[in-house]
Design a protein around this motif. Sequence first.
Motif, mmCIF file in Angstrom:
data_model
loop_
_atom_site.group_PDB
_atom_site.id
_atom_site.type_symbol
_atom_site.label_atom_id
_atom_site.label_comp_id
_atom_site.label_asym_id
_atom_site.label_seq_id
_atom_site.Cartn_x
_atom_site.Cartn_y
_atom_site.Cartn_z
ATOM 1 N N ASP A 190 0.909 -1.293 0.025
ATOM 2 C CA ASP A 190 -0.001 -0.003 -0.044
ATOM 3 C C ASP A 190 0.876 1.287 0.121
ATOM 4 O O ASP A 190 1.552 1.649 0.836
ATOM 5 C CB ASP A 190 -0.981 0.013 1.173
ATOM 6 N N TYR A 191 0.834 2.037 -1.162
ATOM 7 C CA TYR A 191 1.804 3.094 -1.215
ATOM 8 C C TYR A 191 0.804 4.448 -1.019
ATOM 9 O O TYR A 191 1.465 5.422 -1.008
ATOM 10 C CB TYR A 191 2.337 3.207 -2.573
ATOM 11 N N THR A 192 -0.323 4.223 -0.856
ATOM 12 C CA THR A 192 -1.304 5.548 -0.686
ATOM 13 C C THR A 192 -2.147 5.603 0.700
ATOM 14 O O THR A 192 -2.665 6.657 0.989
ATOM 15 C CB THR A 192 -2.496 5.338 -1.908
ATOM 16 N N GLY A 193 -1.997 4.589 1.539
ATOM 17 C CA GLY A 193 -2.830 4.657 2.709
ATOM 18 C C GLY A 193 -4.057 4.034 2.586
ATOM 19 O O GLY A 193 -4.977 3.997 3.353
ATOM 20 N N THR A 194 -4.357 3.488 1.463
ATOM 21 C CA THR A 194 -5.608 3.055 0.970
ATOM 22 C C THR A 194 -6.198 1.770 1.827
ATOM 23 O O THR A 194 -7.181 1.844 2.354
ATOM 24 C CB THR A 194 -5.899 2.651 -0.225
ATOM 25 N N ALA A 195 -5.276 0.753 1.838
ATOM 26 C CA ALA A 195 -5.572 -0.378 2.815
ATOM 27 C C ALA A 195 -5.724 -0.013 4.563
ATOM 28 O O ALA A 195 -6.585 -0.554 4.998
ATOM 29 C CB ALA A 195 -4.472 -1.318 2.578
ATOM 30 N N THR A 196 -4.905 0.790 4.744
ATOM 31 C CA THR A 196 -4.892 1.170 6.097
ATOM 32 C C THR A 196 -6.089 1.887 6.504
ATOM 33 O O THR A 196 -6.580 1.383 7.574
ATOM 34 C CB THR A 196 -3.453 2.035 6.721
ATOM 35 N N ARG A 197 -6.515 2.696 5.753
ATOM 36 C CA ARG A 197 -7.844 3.353 6.059
ATOM 37 C C ARG A 197 -9.077 2.670 5.764
ATOM 38 O O ARG A 197 -9.958 2.476 6.677
ATOM 39 C CB ARG A 197 -7.962 4.716 4.909
ATOM 40 N N ASN A 198 -9.189 1.664 4.878
ATOM 41 C CA ASN A 198 -10.293 1.007 4.414
ATOM 42 C C ASN A 198 -10.487 -0.191 5.439
ATOM 43 O O ASN A 198 -11.317 -0.526 5.664
ATOM 44 C CB ASN A 198 -10.262 0.495 2.961
ATOM 45 N N PHE A 199 -9.173 -0.901 5.899
ATOM 46 C CA PHE A 199 -9.260 -2.002 6.656
ATOM 47 C C PHE A 199 -9.964 -1.606 7.973
ATOM 48 O O PHE A 199 -10.278 -2.560 9.053
ATOM 49 C CB PHE A 199 -7.984 -2.774 6.770
ATOM 50 N N ALA A 200 -9.763 -0.355 8.494
ATOM 51 C CA ALA A 200 -10.221 0.235 9.704
ATOM 52 C C ALA A 200 -11.507 0.386 9.745
ATOM 53 O O ALA A 200 -12.429 0.709 10.872
ATOM 54 C CB ALA A 200 -9.533 1.390 10.142
ATOM 55 N N ASP A 201 -12.419 0.251 8.665
ATOM 56 C CA ASP A 201 -13.866 0.403 8.381
ATOM 57 C C ASP A 201 -14.460 -0.657 8.895
ATOM 58 O O ASP A 201 -14.321 -1.653 8.683
ATOM 59 C CB ASP A 201 -14.323 0.698 6.970
ATOM 60 N N PRO A 202 -15.300 -0.701 10.085
ATOM 61 C CA PRO A 202 -16.067 -1.812 10.441
ATOM 62 C C PRO A 202 -17.081 -2.617 9.715
ATOM 63 O O PRO A 202 -17.442 -3.741 9.880
ATOM 64 C CB PRO A 202 -16.960 -1.156 11.705
ATOM 65 N N SER A 203 -17.355 -1.892 8.617
ATOM 66 C CA SER A 203 -18.183 -2.783 7.607
ATOM 67 C C SER A 203 -17.472 -3.683 6.635
ATOM 68 O O SER A 203 -17.926 -4.285 6.031
ATOM 69 C CB SER A 203 -19.054 -1.645 6.797
ATOM 70 N N LEU A 204 -16.170 -3.617 6.433
ATOM 71 C CA LEU A 204 -15.437 -4.382 5.921
ATOM 72 C C LEU A 204 -15.581 -5.919 6.234
ATOM 73 O O LEU A 204 -15.465 -6.076 7.521
ATOM 74 C CB LEU A 204 -13.947 -3.865 5.771
#
Length: 204
Positions: A190-204
Amino acid sequence: MTVSLAPYRVHRIVTQWDAAGWRPSKDDLDRYGRAIPDEEYGTADFERVVALRARTQAIARHLTDFLKKTDRFAKTIVFCVDQEHASEMRTALSNLNADLVQQYPDYVCRVDCGGSGDRARAHAAVSGCRDANAGDPYHVATAHDGLDAPTCRNVVLARLVNSMVEFKQIIGRGTRVREEYGKLWFNILDYTGTATRNFADPSL
């Protein structure tokens, strides 16, 4: 029927431009020779508002080093901002892996081409990325949209993904277990922070 999903490991990488932002110098011009507006640019702007070849080169260099330390023939998909970014990423990766490109001219392929001739080449590349045959030349693919590759071991995020639906689709490229090919896990770079941010979403 129980469906097994492959576990993953997230590698968060921050380039110097993403960490501190970037502001053009007075005489900096874009690729078309136009003056770049004097503003501070960040991750959300790169390759959309302003293209930084040095950043693309840095991502390609880090990814190449990662593959050299792990497996250079692991199926890898690099998700880019658009077709132009995908083309530049392909060029950068090809140059950095010239030894393999000399043996396998399509070791790095772009899978979302525009013209009819390019589409035929892209179709062959997609087929190659799906194939787990170790002798197949297509191993690293640059794309800006979907690509179905069940044997993918490395999902690389070189662009922001703000849609949770799209993020799930992208990560889904790596989650399928293929025991017959030894595909039991995968990496997310992850070079953009996308995974870090989205994995923190409780709906995932």
